[in-house]
Design a protein around this motif. Structure first.
Motif, PDB file in Angstrom:
ATOM      1  N   VAL A  41       9.792  33.081 -39.037  1.00  0.00           N
ATOM      2  CA  VAL A  41       9.346  33.390 -40.343  1.00  0.00           C
ATOM      3  C   VAL A  41      10.384  32.613 -41.298  1.00  0.00           C
ATOM      4  O   VAL A  41      11.541  32.790 -41.110  1.00  0.00           O
ATOM      5  CB  VAL A  41       9.408  34.982 -40.792  1.00  0.00           C
ATOM      6  N   GLY A  42       9.820  31.731 -42.270  1.00  0.00           N
ATOM      7  CA  GLY A  42      10.719  31.198 -43.218  1.00  0.00           C
ATOM      8  C   GLY A  42      10.886  31.949 -44.354  1.00  0.00           C
ATOM      9  O   GLY A  42       9.591  32.310 -44.988  1.00  0.00           O
ATOM     10  N   ILE A  43      12.018  32.455 -44.872  1.00  0.00           N
ATOM     11  CA  ILE A  43      12.297  33.007 -46.230  1.00  0.00           C
ATOM     12  C   ILE A  43      13.302  32.163 -46.712  1.00  0.00           C
ATOM     13  O   ILE A  43      14.426  32.537 -46.981  1.00  0.00           O
ATOM     14  CB  ILE A  43      12.765  34.496 -45.724  1.00  0.00           C
ATOM     15  N   ALA A  55      18.664  25.790 -50.625  1.00  0.00           N
ATOM     16  CA  ALA A  55      18.545  26.685 -49.259  1.00  0.00           C
ATOM     17  C   ALA A  55      17.202  26.782 -49.063  1.00  0.00           C
ATOM     18  O   ALA A  55      16.880  27.207 -47.955  1.00  0.00           O
ATOM     19  CB  ALA A  55      19.320  28.131 -49.385  1.00  0.00           C
ATOM     20  N   HIS A  56      16.184  26.655 -50.187  1.00  0.00           N
ATOM     21  CA  HIS A  56      14.803  26.921 -49.704  1.00  0.00           C
ATOM     22  C   HIS A  56      14.524  25.743 -48.902  1.00  0.00           C
ATOM     23  O   HIS A  56      13.301  25.560 -48.333  1.00  0.00           O
ATOM     24  CB  HIS A  56      14.036  27.050 -51.012  1.00  0.00           C
ATOM     25  N   LYS A  57      15.134  24.805 -48.738  1.00  0.00           N
ATOM     26  CA  LYS A  57      14.823  23.474 -47.912  1.00  0.00           C
ATOM     27  C   LYS A  57      15.197  23.779 -46.490  1.00  0.00           C
ATOM     28  O   LYS A  57      14.859  23.108 -45.384  1.00  0.00           O
ATOM     29  CB  LYS A  57      15.463  22.195 -48.407  1.00  0.00           C
ATOM     30  N   PRO A  94       9.453  33.472 -52.323  1.00  0.00           N
ATOM     31  CA  PRO A  94      10.082  34.559 -52.005  1.00  0.00           C
ATOM     32  C   PRO A  94      10.963  35.499 -52.927  1.00  0.00           C
ATOM     33  O   PRO A  94      11.040  36.568 -52.934  1.00  0.00           O
ATOM     34  CB  PRO A  94      10.915  34.509 -50.659  1.00  0.00           C
ATOM     35  N   ASP A  95      11.646  34.534 -53.929  1.00  0.00           N
ATOM     36  CA  ASP A  95      12.323  35.131 -54.988  1.00  0.00           C
ATOM     37  C   ASP A  95      11.731  36.215 -55.954  1.00  0.00           C
ATOM     38  O   ASP A  95      11.905  37.273 -56.239  1.00  0.00           O
ATOM     39  CB  ASP A  95      13.218  34.064 -55.592  1.00  0.00           C
ATOM     40  N   ALA A 117      14.312  35.311 -38.840  1.00  0.00           N
ATOM     41  CA  ALA A 117      14.103  34.776 -40.146  1.00  0.00           C
ATOM     42  C   ALA A 117      14.918  33.577 -40.422  1.00  0.00           C
ATOM     43  O   ALA A 117      16.037  33.731 -40.244  1.00  0.00           O
ATOM     44  CB  ALA A 117      14.049  35.790 -41.346  1.00  0.00           C
ATOM     45  N   LEU A 118      14.330  32.448 -41.076  1.00  0.00           N
ATOM     46  CA  LEU A 118      15.064  31.423 -41.557  1.00  0.00           C
ATOM     47  C   LEU A 118      15.196  31.371 -43.042  1.00  0.00           C
ATOM     48  O   LEU A 118      14.394  31.205 -43.759  1.00  0.00           O
ATOM     49  CB  LEU A 118      14.576  29.966 -41.047  1.00  0.00           C
ATOM     50  N   GLY A 119      16.478  31.637 -43.384  1.00  0.00           N
ATOM     51  CA  GLY A 119      16.930  31.629 -44.839  1.00  0.00           C
ATOM     52  C   GLY A 119      17.225  30.165 -45.295  1.00  0.00           C
ATOM     53  O   GLY A 119      17.064  29.142 -44.418  1.00  0.00           O
ATOM     54  N   GLY A 120      17.042  30.028 -46.467  1.00  0.00           N
ATOM     55  CA  GLY A 120      17.259  30.720 -47.396  1.00  0.00           C
ATOM     56  C   GLY A 120      18.707  31.348 -47.710  1.00  0.00           C
ATOM     57  O   GLY A 120      19.469  31.155 -46.738  1.00  0.00           O
ATOM     58  N   ASP A 121      18.937  31.729 -49.007  1.00  0.00           N
ATOM     59  CA  ASP A 121      20.174  32.324 -49.177  1.00  0.00           C
ATOM     60  C   ASP A 121      20.249  33.680 -48.785  1.00  0.00           C
ATOM     61  O   ASP A 121      19.283  34.278 -48.138  1.00  0.00           O
ATOM     62  CB  ASP A 121      20.861  32.005 -50.581  1.00  0.00           C
TER      63      ASP A 121
END
Length: 311
Positions: A41-43, A55-57, A94-95, A117-121
């Motif tokens: 999941v990408g967050i 970090a959203h990239k 997600p923010d 989960a792949l962040g993201g900060d």
């Protein structure tokens, strides 16, 4: 084109060797039926970061980097290629829509033994942990958190510096929080005191040189997973040395090695109590030209899967 499609396009332009399959490229969650071993999941949280970040990239960059590696891991577990893995895609904004991000994680966790989960900060930790706990029907006294982090993340408010405090405020028992890799000159005395007052178990960076990361991980599981509780693992990559993670804005010289992170992840994910893990605080837009930070996260994903295969 979403980040999953871009990653698949990147893979399509790479060399092909039938005897050397590439990692990643997993089918979309809605393309598979029934139970899964793992779900990605990408967050991509970034808007409330204390320091400016792209970090959203990172979730998309990690998906692309996975193709640089094979799914082969030495050991006695199930081959990674035999695992049922699906990609649930990225949470939308997600923010601003944290509850929706938690719902995306919840849906993945209801089907998978492990959510990655792949962040993201580090703000991504909150919806990932809560979504997993809700999927498993766990109450606040049945859950624990293990972090690998240079920082306590016990600030007030909503930011990448507050996820552990926010989870505690939401009912997490702080005596079931273990923080590994906490560094000198990266925290304040006030937040160190807050960790002590909460009853958080802290394993300093210096202590990580005295014991193996495997032993530290197993001890952390005894605390966070007491009474067979569910455990969420937060891997804040800035715990590593800045030379190996230049894409982490807050990483310090003298941090953990890439290998220490990898050993820690595989050990934890081999335990069935660990139901979710996040990788956070990597800014793919600020990485070195060789992409070493993003590549380490991709290896972290594979180490998590290797641990899962060893269960």
């Amino acid at each position: 084109m979403d980040s999953r499609e871009r990653a698949r396009e990147t893979r399509a332009n790479m060399s092909v060797d039938p005897l050397w399959p590439r990692a990643g490229g997993w089918p979309d969650l809605d393309e598979l039926e029934g139970p899964l071993d793992a779900a990605i999941v990408g967050i991509g949280t970034h808007a409330t970061s204390i320091s400016a970040t792209g970090a959203h990239k990172t979730p998309g960059a990690v998906r692309e980097a996975l193709a640089r590696y094979s799914p082969h891991a030495y050991g006695g577990g199930t081959p990674l290629s035999s695992l049922q893995i699906a990609d649930a895609g990225d949470a939308a904004d997600p923010d601003a829509r944290e509850a929706d991000a938690a719902t995306l994680v919840q849906g993945a966790s209801e089907r998978a033994k492990l959510v990655i989960a792949l962040g993201g900060d580090n703000a991504a930790t909150v919806p990932t942990a809560i979504g997993t706990w809700e999927a498993q029907g766990a109450s606040s006294d049945e859950v624990g958190v293990i972090t690998l982090d240079a920082h306590h993340d016990l600030r007030d408010g909503v930011s990448n510096g507050s996820p552990i405090q926010r989870l505690i405020d939401a009912g997490l028992n702080p005596s079931r929080v273990v923080q590994v890799g906490i560094q000198d000159f990266a925290n304040s005395s006030d937040y160190a005191s807050r960790a002590a007052e909460h009853g958080v178990t802290v394993v300093s960076r210096a202590e990580c040189e005295k014991k193996s990361m495997r032993d530290i991980a197993l001890h952390a599981l005894e605390i966070a997973g007491a009474d067979s509780g569910i455990v969420h693992v937060d891997i804040d990559v800035d715990a590593c040395d800045r030379s190996v993670v230049p894409g982490c804005p807050a990483s310090l010289p003298g941090g953990l090695s890439a290998w220490q992170l990898r050993e820690f992840v595989r050990t934890l994910c081999a335990d069935e109590q660990v139901r979710s893990i996040d990788f956070t605080e990597v800014d793919a837009t600020a990485d070195a030209a060789d992409g070493r930070t993003v590549r380490l996260v991709a290896l972290g994903v594979l180490e998590a899967l290797a641990g899962l295969a060893d269960r």
